[in-house]
Design an enzyme around this catalytic site. Structure first.
Site, PDB file in Angstrom:
ATOM      1  N   ASP A   1       1.058  -1.128  -0.077  1.00  0.00           N
ATOM      2  CA  ASP A   1      -0.106   0.200   0.028  1.00  0.00           C
ATOM      3  C   ASP A   1       1.017   1.158   0.052  1.00  0.00           C
ATOM      4  O   ASP A   1       2.010   1.187   0.380  1.00  0.00           O
ATOM      5  CB  ASP A   1      -0.871   0.013   1.187  1.00  0.00           C
ATOM      6  CG  ASP A   1      -1.589   1.104   1.481  1.00  0.00           C
ATOM      7  OD1 ASP A   1      -2.530   1.632   0.513  1.00  0.00           O
ATOM      8  OD2 ASP A   1      -1.918   1.969   2.397  1.00  0.00           O
TER       9      ASP A   1
ATOM     10  N   ASP B   1      -0.245   5.129   0.837  1.00  0.00           N
ATOM     11  CA  ASP B   1      -0.482   5.898   1.977  1.00  0.00           C
ATOM     12  C   ASP B   1      -0.416   5.443   3.213  1.00  0.00           C
ATOM     13  O   ASP B   1      -0.969   4.419   3.593  1.00  0.00           O
ATOM     14  CB  ASP B   1      -1.981   6.745   1.717  1.00  0.00           C
ATOM     15  CG  ASP B   1      -2.001   7.566   0.422  1.00  0.00           C
ATOM     16  OD1 ASP B   1      -0.990   8.135   0.141  1.00  0.00           O
ATOM     17  OD2 ASP B   1      -3.205   7.534  -0.302  1.00  0.00           O
TER      18      ASP B   1
ATOM     19  N   GLY C   1      -5.209   2.900  -3.382  1.00  0.00           N
ATOM     20  CA  GLY C   1      -6.329   3.728  -3.433  1.00  0.00           C
ATOM     21  C   GLY C   1      -6.251   5.038  -3.764  1.00  0.00           C
ATOM     22  O   GLY C   1      -7.200   5.791  -3.977  1.00  0.00           O
TER      23      GLY C   1
ATOM     24  N   LYS D   1      -6.710  -4.663  -5.103  1.00  0.00           N
ATOM     25  CA  LYS D   1      -5.461  -5.102  -4.624  1.00  0.00           C
ATOM     26  C   LYS D   1      -5.440  -6.636  -4.498  1.00  0.00           C
ATOM     27  O   LYS D   1      -4.328  -7.200  -4.970  1.00  0.00           O
ATOM     28  CB  LYS D   1      -5.270  -4.581  -3.054  1.00  0.00           C
ATOM     29  CG  LYS D   1      -5.150  -3.082  -2.678  1.00  0.00           C
ATOM     30  CD  LYS D   1      -4.755  -2.512  -1.675  1.00  0.00           C
ATOM     31  CE  LYS D   1      -4.562  -1.121  -1.462  1.00  0.00           C
ATOM     32  NZ  LYS D   1      -4.142  -0.593  -0.294  1.00  0.00           N
TER      33      LYS D   1
ATOM     34  N   ASN E   1      -8.888  -1.454   4.328  1.00  0.00           N
ATOM     35  CA  ASN E   1      -9.105  -1.770   3.095  1.00  0.00           C
ATOM     36  C   ASN E   1      -7.918  -2.604   2.581  1.00  0.00           C
ATOM     37  O   ASN E   1      -7.887  -3.140   1.487  1.00  0.00           O
ATOM     38  CB  ASN E   1      -9.266  -0.412   2.165  1.00  0.00           C
ATOM     39  CG  ASN E   1      -7.784   0.449   2.318  1.00  0.00           C
ATOM     40  OD1 ASN E   1      -7.456   0.765   3.598  1.00  0.00           O
ATOM     41  ND2 ASN E   1      -7.275   0.933   1.128  1.00  0.00           N
TER      42      ASN E   1
END
Length: 299
Positions: A91, A93, A180, A224, A250
């Site tokens: 990921d 962020d 995202g 993902k 998420n």
């Protein structure tokens, strides 16, 4: 089959032989058998491993973490076979970078508090990701693209991010950034760290002005896992040969789908659902988990 118990300390504290001895004492109390292999330093006073004959169960890990948490030490237990993984998905962020880039864009636009509240609810799994994304992006309508450039200049990598990616790539692994967030950021961050591939959402921009929408298809939490399956097929590797890292709700589906899924300073919902979490150290912990020593790091 043997298992590796890995301890990684906070940068604020040194991992000592006393820590290792205390953990070994706890293992003995729990009747967890060690091998005759002596504990090994992976990074002097930073990370070490103890090789076990049995995998720790949940209750045993809870007992050990009662001690290691008090010492600001992260602890992991993985199979000692084929520890170095050929594929990593990460990921962006609050994982590879320190902040939520969309929140930072909103802050510069003067709507930071409102957007941050929506982000927090989405990361904790309280509202749907796509709903949250659309709601936040709509609030940016009419802003100049220079806003994104300014935020990118201020975006910082998380500690150990570049070392993690460049070290794995040096040893032949494929590293993929899946977010995202927006491709405006994933493309730059991927180049800076050395990711082979990157994926994100495309922010609609016309004549230098943010339009307040995202081009379909929107990457949500299920995307993902979709990319995971794509790269498993592309590289002819298995899910159990993959490591993944993220911080929010998420990311859970992805982290549970791979062999080694790790939460990075995870939100409460994610931490409770995972066995492995980085709470005190940095992203180089993912290298120690895979059996790399500090001498093998590409800095």
């Amino acid at each position: 089959m043997k298992f590796a118990l890995i301890l990684v300390s906070s940068p604020r504290k040194k991992l000592s032989t006393a820590h290792l001895a205390h953990v070994q004492s706890l293992l003995a109390d729990l009747s967890v058998p060690e091998t005759d292999i002596a504990p090994k330093w992976l990074g002097e006073h930073r990370a070490a491993e103890i090789i076990l004959l049995d995998k720790l169960n949940t209750d045993q890990l809870v007992t050990l973490r009662a001690y290691t948490d008090s010492q600001e030490v992260d602890i992991f237990c993985v199979s000692n076979t084929n520890r170095a993984k050929p594929l990593l998905l990460a990921d962006m962020d609050s994982t590879i970078v320190t902040d939520e880039t969309l929140d930072n864009i909103a802050a510069k636009a003067g709507i930071g508090a409102a957007v941050a509240k929506i982000t927090a609810r989405a990361m904790n799994g309280e509202i749907d990701f796509i709903e949250a994304l659309n709601e936040r992006v709509a609030m940016l309508k009419g802003q100049n693209i220079s806003l994104l450039t300014d935020v990118l200049k201020e975006t910082k990598l998380s500690a150990g991010a570049e070392v993690l990616i460049r070290t794995m790539a040096k040893h032949g692994a494929t590293c993929v950034l899946v977010s995202g967030g927006f491709t405006f950021f994933t493309e730059h961050i991927a180049r800076k760290c050395g990711f082979a591939y990157n994926h994100g959402n495309t922010l609609d921009i016309k004549d230098g002005i943010i339009q307040g929408s995202v081009s379909p298809p929107i990457l949500d939490k299920h995307a993902k896992v979709t990319f995971l399956k794509h790269y498993l097929n592309k590289l002819k590797v298995r899910a159990k040969e993959t490591v993944a890292v993220g911080d929010g709700a998420n990311d859970l589906e992805l982290l549970q789908a791979v062999g080694t899924g790790v939460g990075y300073y995870p939100k409460p919902a994610l931490e409770q659902a995972l066995q492995h979490n980085i709470k005190y150290s940095d992203l180089t912990a993912l290298l120690y988990i895979q059996g790399y020593t500090e001498a093998e790091f590409l800095k």
